[in-house]
Design a protein around this motif. Structure first.
Motif, PDB file in Angstrom:
ATOM      1  N   ALA A 163       0.820  -1.207   0.000  1.00  0.00           N
ATOM      2  CA  ALA A 163       0.000   0.000   0.000  1.00  0.00           C
ATOM      3  C   ALA A 163       0.857   1.261   0.000  1.00  0.00           C
ATOM      4  CB  ALA A 163      -0.947  -0.003   1.208  1.00  0.00           C
ATOM      5  N   SER A 164       1.975   1.225   0.700  1.00  0.00           N
ATOM      6  CA  SER A 164       2.882   2.373   0.694  1.00  0.00           C
ATOM      7  C   SER A 164       3.436   2.632  -0.702  1.00  0.00           C
ATOM      8  CB  SER A 164       4.038   2.143   1.665  1.00  0.00           C
ATOM      9  OG  SER A 164       3.591   2.076   2.991  1.00  0.00           O
ATOM     10  N   SER A 165       3.833   1.557  -1.375  1.00  0.00           N
ATOM     11  CA  SER A 165       4.403   1.721  -2.710  1.00  0.00           C
ATOM     12  C   SER A 165       3.377   2.250  -3.693  1.00  0.00           C
ATOM     13  CB  SER A 165       4.985   0.388  -3.207  1.00  0.00           C
ATOM     14  OG  SER A 165       3.963  -0.566  -3.456  1.00  0.00           O
ATOM     15  N   LYS A 166       2.154   1.721  -3.629  1.00  0.00           N
ATOM     16  CA  LYS A 166       1.110   2.165  -4.546  1.00  0.00           C
ATOM     17  C   LYS A 166       0.570   3.541  -4.162  1.00  0.00           C
ATOM     18  CE  LYS A 166       1.225  -1.396  -7.271  1.00  0.00           C
ATOM     19  NZ  LYS A 166       1.708  -1.261  -8.663  1.00  0.00           N
ATOM     20  N   GLY A 167       0.551   3.831  -2.861  1.00  0.00           N
ATOM     21  CA  GLY A 167       0.194   5.174  -2.419  1.00  0.00           C
ATOM     22  C   GLY A 167       1.183   6.202  -2.926  1.00  0.00           C
ATOM     23  N   GLY A 168       2.458   5.807  -2.996  1.00  0.00           N
ATOM     24  CA  GLY A 168       3.474   6.694  -3.557  1.00  0.00           C
ATOM     25  C   GLY A 168       3.250   6.969  -5.028  1.00  0.00           C
ATOM     26  N   VAL A 169       2.824   5.941  -5.766  1.00  0.00           N
ATOM     27  CA  VAL A 169       2.521   6.126  -7.188  1.00  0.00           C
ATOM     28  C   VAL A 169       1.373   7.116  -7.358  1.00  0.00           C
ATOM     29  CG1 VAL A 169       1.673   4.970  -9.280  1.00  0.00           C
ATOM     30  CG2 VAL A 169       3.409   3.859  -7.864  1.00  0.00           C
ATOM     31  N   VAL A 170       0.336   6.972  -6.526  1.00  0.00           N
ATOM     32  CA  VAL A 170      -0.782   7.918  -6.562  1.00  0.00           C
ATOM     33  C   VAL A 170      -0.298   9.313  -6.185  1.00  0.00           C
ATOM     34  CG1 VAL A 170      -2.979   8.552  -5.468  1.00  0.00           C
ATOM     35  CG2 VAL A 170      -2.545   6.177  -6.132  1.00  0.00           C
ATOM     36  N   GLY A 171       0.509   9.398  -5.134  1.00  0.00           N
ATOM     37  CA  GLY A 171       0.962  10.690  -4.643  1.00  0.00           C
ATOM     38  C   GLY A 171       1.819  11.462  -5.620  1.00  0.00           C
ATOM     39  N   MET A 172       2.564  10.775  -6.462  1.00  0.00           N
ATOM     40  CA  MET A 172       3.419  11.495  -7.403  1.00  0.00           C
ATOM     41  C   MET A 172       2.690  11.871  -8.694  1.00  0.00           C
ATOM     42  SD  MET A 172       6.116   8.697  -8.886  1.00  0.00           S
ATOM     43  CE  MET A 172       5.651   7.366  -9.990  1.00  0.00           C
ATOM     44  N   THR A 173       1.449  11.408  -8.858  1.00  0.00           N
ATOM     45  CA  THR A 173       0.748  11.636 -10.123  1.00  0.00           C
ATOM     46  C   THR A 173       0.616  13.111 -10.456  1.00  0.00           C
ATOM     47  OG1 THR A 173      -0.493   9.574  -9.863  1.00  0.00           O
ATOM     48  CG2 THR A 173      -1.392  11.200 -11.396  1.00  0.00           C
ATOM     49  N   LEU A 174       0.047  13.889  -9.576  1.00  0.00           N
ATOM     50  CA  LEU A 174      -0.169  15.308  -9.882  1.00  0.00           C
ATOM     51  C   LEU A 174       1.131  16.098  -9.977  1.00  0.00           C
ATOM     52  CD1 LEU A 174      -2.085  17.590 -10.504  1.00  0.00           C
ATOM     53  CD2 LEU A 174      -2.395  17.941  -8.041  1.00  0.00           C
TER      54      LEU A 174
END
Length: 258
Positions: A163-174
């Protein structure tokens, strides 16, 4: 954005979601670089879709560089899909109160290294090459789609690393989309829910397990199929007004704690 006559890179393309995305991009007229660590499956898919296989472990930056350069040598690189990733589960602490039983730090680092850092490495290198392209009528030089997961929002027990890794992917999107906008490059993220891929295995037992999982989906009450996810990926690549967004594709599911 018209991708016909362009090159594309799909990481994790040898099977599952990545393979479905590679096939759909090839159908749009792309020459797809099938980037994966699974050489036999990757080479077979590349032959099927008239693409090119590249051995890519996304933790090896020089292998990403080679794949990006190979794609650019074929045709302008205008599409990238980051589908490579791993899962796995460990609880944050053990039951015996011993530090040695706590979540393995090397496992946490491995998951983040592949799912998040590997994704960003491909983004930064591929976008650099895309920035050299001639813009289309809309000023676009390329588009990138990263694969996250609903675990970024609904991480379950034992999914701290994933979840941390995928949350990071979401977080860097914008922020990355904002960075790349100056060069006419769009970036979006798709966060799939329960998708029917080889990770669930094969046979009667696996099918029964998947059917049970599907009951937790709001509607339709089944697992998604790779082509449904790939369709959303392609939409994010080709829709010229889609940018800086994370889209859940999950049948409305909200994952329970376990």
């Amino acid at each position: 954005m018209d991708l016909n006559g362009s090159s594309a890179i799909v990481t994790g393309a040898a099977s599952g979601i990545g393979a479905a995305a590679a096939r759909q991009l090839a159908a749009l007229g792309c020459t797809v670089v099938v980037a994966d660590v699974q050489a036999e499956k990757g080479e077979a898919l590349a032959e099927e879709i008239k693409g090119v296989f590249a051995l890519v472990d996304v933790t090896q930056t020089e292998q990403i560089t080679a794949a990006v350069e190979a794609a650019a040598d074929i045709a302008p690189l205008r599409a990238v899909v980051n589908s490579a990733g791993i899962g796995g589960a460990q609880r944050t602490i053990g039951r015996d109160g011993q530090i040695e039983s706590a979540h393995a730090l090397d496992f946490f680092a491995k998951v983040v290294g592949i799912n998040l850092i590997g994704t960003f490495d491909m983004v930064r290198q591929a976008a650099t090459v895309m920035s050299r392209n001639e813009p289309d009528a809309d000023g676009c030089r390329g588009a990138i789609v990263n694969l996250a997961s609903v675990a970024a929002f609904d991480g379950q027990i034992g999914q701290a690393a994933y979840a941390s890794s995928k949350g990071g992917v979401v977080g860097m999107t914008l922020p990355v989309a904002r960075d790349l906008s100056a060069s006419g490059i769009r970036l979006n993220t798709v966060a799939p829910g329960l998708i029917d891929t080889p990770i669930y295995g094969e046979g009667e037992e696996a099918e029964a397990f998947k059917a049970k999982l599907g009951e937790s989906v709001l509607f339709p009450k089944r697992l998604g199929v790779p082509d449904e996810l790939a369709s959303m990926v392609v939409e994010c690549l080709t829709n010229s007004y889609m940018n800086g967004e994370t889209v859940r594709l999950d049948g409305g599911i909200r994952m329970p704690p376990k």
